[in-house]
Design an enzyme around this catalytic site. Structure first.
Site, PDB file in Angstrom:
ATOM      1  N   GLY A  52       0.640  -1.075   0.028  1.00 55.16           N
ATOM      2  CA  GLY A  52      -0.188  -0.095   0.050  1.00 55.16           C
ATOM      3  C   GLY A  52       0.860   1.298   0.122  1.00 55.16           C
ATOM      4  N   PHE A  78      -2.453  -1.063  -6.258  1.00 53.56           N
ATOM      5  CA  PHE A  78      -3.000  -1.285  -7.365  1.00 53.56           C
ATOM      6  C   PHE A  78      -3.764   0.077  -7.799  1.00 53.56           C
ATOM      7  CE2 PHE A  78      -6.580  -4.312  -8.860  1.00 53.56           C
ATOM      8  CZ  PHE A  78      -5.877  -4.496  -9.807  1.00 53.56           C
ATOM      9  N   ASP A 115      -2.552  -6.538  -7.388  1.00 51.47           N
ATOM     10  CA  ASP A 115      -3.545  -6.630  -5.997  1.00 51.47           C
ATOM     11  C   ASP A 115      -2.501  -7.268  -5.016  1.00 51.47           C
ATOM     12  OD1 ASP A 115      -5.336  -7.289  -4.157  1.00 51.47           O
ATOM     13  OD2 ASP A 115      -6.510  -8.797  -5.658  1.00 51.47           O
ATOM     14  N   LEU A 143      -2.450  -0.927   3.665  1.00 55.32           N
ATOM     15  CA  LEU A 143      -3.561  -1.234   2.217  1.00 55.32           C
ATOM     16  C   LEU A 143      -4.717  -0.698   2.868  1.00 55.32           C
ATOM     17  CD1 LEU A 143      -2.889  -5.118   1.327  1.00 55.32           C
ATOM     18  CD2 LEU A 143      -2.004  -2.904   0.490  1.00 55.32           C
ATOM     19  N   TYR A 239     -16.728   4.880  13.961  1.00 54.86           N
ATOM     20  CA  TYR A 239     -15.328   4.354  13.551  1.00 54.86           C
ATOM     21  C   TYR A 239     -15.031   3.316  14.678  1.00 54.86           C
ATOM     22  CZ  TYR A 239     -10.808   4.088  11.344  1.00 54.86           C
ATOM     23  OH  TYR A 239      -9.808   3.739  10.773  1.00 54.86           O
ATOM     24  N   LYS A 248     -10.413  -3.477  12.753  1.00 55.97           N
ATOM     25  CA  LYS A 248      -9.066  -2.658  13.377  1.00 55.97           C
ATOM     26  C   LYS A 248      -8.794  -3.509  14.572  1.00 55.97           C
ATOM     27  CE  LYS A 248      -8.051   0.476  10.338  1.00 55.97           C
ATOM     28  NZ  LYS A 248      -6.963   0.318   9.152  1.00 55.97           N
ATOM     29  N   THR A 280      -8.203  11.964   4.154  1.00 56.92           N
ATOM     30  CA  THR A 280      -7.886  10.919   3.280  1.00 56.92           C
ATOM     31  C   THR A 280      -9.026  10.850   2.352  1.00 56.92           C
ATOM     32  OG1 THR A 280      -8.783   9.278   4.653  1.00 56.92           O
ATOM     33  CG2 THR A 280      -6.523   9.942   5.089  1.00 56.92           C
TER      34      THR A 280
END
Length: 400
Positions: A52, A78, A115, A143, A239, A248, A280
């Site tokens: 990533g 990717f 990928d 990633l 989140y 996470k 982001t």
């Protein structure tokens, strides 16, 4: 030839500026070079794999490893390639500039447009590493993808941003206009949670480490780090306590397993680094996050503790991963906390005051709207200092 302007819809930018992306990547490279010049970097990091590598924390990690610590790198991402007339994704241009700058600096740089979830990609990384005598001192797992196909079952899983238990409603901020609106995140149902864990949890990370270990290309003392976010109380429902947060937590569980394996096999270690909240592509569309970041940026800039991606990763490497005594500071759960400045009580107290005072009529004066808007545009190569955006771009497959 054409003049390229940002095309933004609901906090999503659907195009990119090649020269702007390259220029912003160069800015980050120059930042770590400057930091290196200010101190004596004694730690040598020879080989680093970044999964990533094209944007955000992954790109910043690769830049820090290469241009401050002198590492040769393999990067995987990717991306949609640019053609003569059609733009590629921002990460494709970022990678091109990184490779160009690495070559100029005499560093080896291998960038795979594949990928990273696939076993074919793992095989290609192993092949390149062995052909070039590389054993990794650090493996960065950064990633961010909405989908993942399980290599064994070939089932494709899709992650979702949903609340768990009850619907979450929060204020959404349009970063281009400063307009506030109510946005609801639906409740996870069916296999939503499992699917999100399959995409964003730690299963694939551990698969990578197992493969690299089996192939004997992890150096003695190798460390691996994956990135996460906890954030403030305002975002916990959507989140940390939502589908993403559940994934996470799975990432953290796999970190403990990886840590044990690496300690036994190469005297290494595995960590989750909890990072600061930043603008982001994904955070821009989550309810309340953009508004909170507008407050966070304002307060931290006033207090002199604001960091962007590159500042965060440079500090992560310098003060956590590669300390002078070799000790990696962690919290009680074994996590690296580079979100310490964000969650400082002095910062959060000031944010609480701002959040309680915000209304649709005063929001633009209370938050750092210009700051988050600039960061949002920079991600896609727009509003980057030093770029002439009135100049025609001759081709969309080059960065100069």
């Amino acid at each position: 030839m054409a003049v390229i302007k940002p095309m933004v819809r609901s906090n999503i930018c659907i195009n990119a500026h090649p020269i702007g992306c390259a220029k912003d990547t160069l800015r980050q490279i120059e930042y770590v070079k400057e930091q290196k010049s200010k101190r004596n970097v004694t730690k040598s990091v020879k080989n680093v794999l970044v999964l990533g590598c094209s944007t955000g924390y992954g790109l910043a990690s690769r830049i820090a490893a290469a241009f401050e610590y002198g590492a040769d790198t393999i990067g995987v991402s990717f991306e949609k390639e640019g053609t003569e007339k059609k733009a590629g994704t921002p990460g494709w241009y970022n990678n091109k500039q990184f490779d160009k700058s690495a070559k100029e600096a005499g560093l080896k740089s291998f960038t795979l447009n594949m990928d990273a979830f696939s076993d074919e990609c793992r095989a290609e990384v192993v092949k390149i590493a062995k052909e070039n005598g590389m054993k990794f001192d650090l493996v960065v797992y950064s990633l961010a993808s909405p989908v993942r196909t399980d290599p064994d079952t070939k089932v494709m899983y899709r992650s979702v941003i949903k609340a768990i238990g009850k619907e979450f409603t929060g204020q959404a901020l349009d970063m281009m206009t400063g307009t506030l609106s109510e946005m609801a995140a639906p409740v996870a149902e069916g296999s939503d949670i499992l699917n999100t864990i399959k995409v964003m949890g730690g299963e694939d990370w551990e698969r990578w480490i197992d493969k690299l270990s089996e192939e004997g290309i992890l150096n003695e003392g190798c460390r691996t780090v994956a990135y996460s976010y906890i954030g403030p109380k305002y975002s916990h429902a959507i989140y940390r306590d939502g589908t993403i947060g559940t994934a996470k937590k799975d990432l953290e569980a796999h970190a403990r397993s990886i840590n044990k394996k690496l300690a036994e096999k190469v005297n290494g270690a595995g960590y989750v680094s909890v990072n600061k909240g930043l603008v982001t592509r994904s955070s821009s569309v989550i309810p309340v996050i953009a508004l909170y970041l507008g407050c966070l940026f304002k307060v931290q800039k006033q207090q002199g503790t604001h960091e962007g991606c590159i500042e965060q990763m440079e500090r992560l490497f310098r003060e956590r991963l590669f300390t002078a005594d070799g000790v990696v500071p962690t919290d009680d759960e074994g996590r690296i906390r580079i979100d310490d400045w964000e969650l400082d009580p002095k910062v959060q107290t000031e944010i609480d005051k701002l959040m309680s005072e915000i209304t649709p009529s005063n929001v633009t004066s209370l938050i750092d709207l210009d700051g988050i808007k600039k960061d949002f545009l920079n991600i896609n190569g727009f509003d980057v200092d030093g770029v002439d955006y009135e100049k025609d771009v001759a081709r969309m497959d080059v960065i100069e």
